[in-house]
Design a protein around this motif. Structure first.
Motif, mmCIF file in Angstrom:
data_model
loop_
_atom_site.group_PDB
_atom_site.id
_atom_site.type_symbol
_atom_site.label_atom_id
_atom_site.label_comp_id
_atom_site.label_asym_id
_atom_site.label_seq_id
_atom_site.Cartn_x
_atom_site.Cartn_y
_atom_site.Cartn_z
ATOM 1 N N LYS A 54 0.821 -1.208 0.000
ATOM 2 C CA LYS A 54 0.000 0.000 0.000
ATOM 3 C C LYS A 54 0.861 1.267 0.000
ATOM 4 C CE LYS A 54 -3.290 -2.869 2.431
ATOM 5 N NZ LYS A 54 -3.678 -3.564 1.216
ATOM 6 N N LEU A 55 1.872 1.246 -0.861
ATOM 7 C CA LEU A 55 2.774 2.380 -0.969
ATOM 8 C C LEU A 55 2.789 2.926 -2.387
ATOM 9 C CD1 LEU A 55 5.871 1.125 1.060
ATOM 10 C CD2 LEU A 55 3.961 2.535 1.865
ATOM 11 N N ILE A 56 2.858 4.240 -2.489
ATOM 12 C CA ILE A 56 3.192 4.927 -3.730
ATOM 13 C C ILE A 56 4.627 5.404 -3.520
ATOM 14 C CG2 ILE A 56 2.690 6.893 -5.218
ATOM 15 C CD1 ILE A 56 0.561 4.731 -5.355
ATOM 16 N N HIS A 57 5.562 4.699 -4.130
ATOM 17 C CA HIS A 57 6.965 4.981 -3.814
ATOM 18 C C HIS A 57 7.859 4.710 -5.015
ATOM 19 C CE1 HIS A 57 8.226 0.601 -2.692
ATOM 20 N NE2 HIS A 57 7.142 0.576 -3.426
ATOM 21 N N PRO A 91 1.165 11.734 2.036
ATOM 22 C CA PRO A 91 2.610 11.667 2.263
ATOM 23 C C PRO A 91 2.918 11.020 3.597
ATOM 24 C CG PRO A 91 1.812 13.903 2.594
ATOM 25 C CD PRO A 91 0.653 13.116 2.064
ATOM 26 N N MET A 92 4.039 10.342 3.649
ATOM 27 C CA MET A 92 4.443 9.667 4.874
ATOM 28 C C MET A 92 5.966 9.721 4.980
ATOM 29 S SD MET A 92 3.404 5.796 6.092
ATOM 30 C CE MET A 92 1.717 6.254 6.555
ATOM 31 N N ASP A 153 7.962 9.207 1.218
ATOM 32 C CA ASP A 153 7.223 8.475 0.190
ATOM 33 C C ASP A 153 5.748 8.689 0.484
ATOM 34 O OD1 ASP A 153 8.571 7.240 -1.964
ATOM 35 O OD2 ASP A 153 9.491 5.771 -0.635
ATOM 36 N N CYS A 154 4.878 7.926 -0.156
ATOM 37 C CA CYS A 154 3.440 8.091 0.065
ATOM 38 C C CYS A 154 2.783 6.741 0.336
ATOM 39 C CB CYS A 154 2.774 8.749 -1.148
ATOM 40 S SG CYS A 154 3.234 10.471 -1.412
ATOM 41 N N LEU A 248 4.963 7.933 11.914
ATOM 42 C CA LEU A 248 6.066 7.596 11.022
ATOM 43 C C LEU A 248 6.046 6.114 10.683
ATOM 44 C CD1 LEU A 248 8.786 9.559 13.006
ATOM 45 C CD2 LEU A 248 7.720 10.299 10.877
ATOM 46 N N ALA A 249 6.568 5.786 9.503
ATOM 47 C CA ALA A 249 6.737 4.390 9.110
ATOM 48 C C ALA A 249 8.219 4.039 9.180
ATOM 49 C CB ALA A 249 6.195 4.167 7.701
#
Length: 500
Positions: A54-57, A91-92, A153-154, A248-249
């Motif tokens: 589940k990342l847009i990276h 964003p993350m 990243d997102c 945060l991740a």
């Protein structure tokens, strides 16, 4: 549209597969004025596209494999997707602790410098160094981790990204038919004839094969010879009660050369993944095996003070990635790039098959597919229109989700704060259409629990093709993390009655 009308109509494009790539192609083609039909064997996003990290990276680890073009393309798409879907994409910041004995600190910093600069980053914050002894990100970690980096990243709701691409395609005239497996595909001069379960026939001037792990199977059924080879790699994830209490991740390295993520998930949980294991066997009901679950628990235990085991896992899921077989020895080294194969013009009506791909690059992949098909049929030609056109519900400023949540709660005071946040994150501006003239919770009809009301269920069934509790609770929302068995059974019973 009546079934008989669909059977008689000649579609411009048949898309087989309603995962992220098929959804992106359908949206792009429908927006160019094509008559599009989407056929999917199961539920929308029912396979790998709802079982991702589940990342847009950009794929920081791909730099190590020298996939600079893929990273550049992915990073360029990252902020575009945030812009067109600010409700789904957020964003993350990711924390990468340095671990003694693995990649040296200077190499991590060099990789992050490239990551910051090769993809046209504009709005996301740059990398910075962290003293984990003083930073909140260090608090849940074991004492030995003292230094690290924070980079951007997102995160994205993967299944909803698929659904809203198809919703937009349908709003532009596409017909979307989940639970309609293609049993035969045959070329007839200038068009294709698809036979689906039950014997119904559909015709189309071109076909896009977006069947994911089953892409080669569809090519075979179409009677086309292909030298392409796929590598099916299973990625498994676990969800456990929250291991940390900040937003945060984490991006962690492991001694075997692999990496994994630990991501804050649905307020009360941590998502941990992923594995990379060659997959053999059925593509139906893909699940992590016990060894993968144990591996992820052990990996997390190497970093976090709070130790976990398989007994702590509240949800586990796995997806099979249809990767291009590039001869890599280890599954994690196989390319995450994609290839588009277009049948020879002399053979007649075109068939374009999609090999590989990832969430982050789906939109650009779809535009590239249209460019290739446009060389055969002018209808598909034209400018890349999807880069700046919001997905349904995403027509608000890129940084406006918090303001939109506050507005929704002001307009509907009976919503709890977390409920308002979920509605905006899932639907964006469409949340007002769902709640409409409701003044109280009672105005929303039956309350199935945890903020899911009859009004929302009706929207999911009527506008998002949901038919079962699984469709709603795992793919359209993630509320099954909170639902009891009795609440779930009540929802299934309601949906059964609604379909009669």
């Amino acid at each position: 549209m009546r079934a008989s009308d669909a059977e008689e109509e000649m579609f411009d494009l048949l898309v087989v597969g309603a995962g992220i790539n098929g959804a992106g192609v359908a949206r792009d083609a429908a927006g160019r004025g094509a008559r599009v039909l989407v056929l999917e064997a199961g539920d929308i996003a029912g396979g790998t596209s709802s079982a991702s990290t589940k990342l847009i990276h950009g794929g920081l680890r791909y730099l190590e494999h020298r996939e600079f073009a893929l990273v550049r393309e992915s990073l360029a798409e990252r902020e575009r997707l945030w812009g067109i879907a600010p409700h789904l994409v957020r964003p993350m910041r990711f924390v990468l602790p340095h671990r003694a004995g693995l990649r040296p600190r200077w190499l991590l910093r060099l990789g992050l410098f490239l990551y910051d600069h090769i993809g046209g980053r504009k709005r996301l914050p740059a990398t910075r160094s962290l003293n984990l002894r003083a930073h909140p990100a260090g608090k849940p970690l074991k004492p030995g981790f003292t230094a690290g980096f924070a980079y951007s990243d997102c995160w994205v709701d993967d299944a909803r990204l698929v659904v809203l691409n198809l919703r937009d395609a349908a709003d532009r005239g596409a017909q979307v038919m989940p639970r309609t497996p293609v049993e035969a595909l045959a070329r007839e001069a200038d068009h294709w004839r698809a036979t689906v379960k039950g014997g119904r026939l559909f015709r189309a001037r071109a076909v896009v094969n977006a069947a994911g792990p089953a892409v080669l199977d569809l090519i075979t059924r179409a009677g086309i010879a292909s030298a392409a080879q796929m590598r099916l790699v299973r990625g498994s994830h676990i969800v456990v009660p929250a291991l940390f209490d900040h937003g945060l991740a984490y991006f962690f390295q492991l001694p075997d050369g692999r990496i994994f993520f630990a991501i804050p998930y649905e307020h009360d949980f941590t998502l941990i993944g992923t594995t990379d294991v060659d997959h053999v066997g059925s593509l139906h009901d893909v699940q992590p095996d016990p060894a993968e679950i144990a591996y992820l628990c052990e990996a997390a235990n190497g970093y976090f003070q709070r130790q976990i085991g398989p007994q702590d896992v509240v949800w586990r899921f796995a997806g099979v990635r249809p990767l291009i077989d590039d001869g890599s020895g280890r599954p994690e080294a196989a390319t995450r790039g994609y290839r588009l194969d277009l049948s020879d013009e002399a053979e007649g009506a075109p068939l374009l098959s999609i090999f590989g791909g990832k969430l982050t690059t789906y939109r650009h992949l779809a535009a590239s597919a249209m460019e290739m098909l446009g060389q055969r049929q002018p209808l598909f030609a034209g400018p890349d229109w999807t880069a700046n056109t919001p997905l349904p519900g995403g027509d608000f400023p890129i940084d406006g989700a918090a303001d939109l949540t506050a507005r929704l709660q002001a307009d509907y005071p009976f919503l709890a704060p977390r409920w308002s946040e979920r509605m905006i994150a899932a639907y964006g501006t469409i949340a007002w259409a769902i709640l409409a003239d409701a003044h109280t919770l009672g105005d929303c009809g039956r309350h199935f629990g945890h903020g899911l009301t009859e009004r929302e269920v009706a929207h999911l069934a009527d506008r998002e093709w949901a038919r079962t509790a699984d469709d709603i609770l795992w793919r359209r929302t993630k509320l099954d993390l909170y639902f009891s068995e009795a609440e779930r059974a009540a929802l299934d019973q309601y949906l059964d009655g609604r379909d009669r």
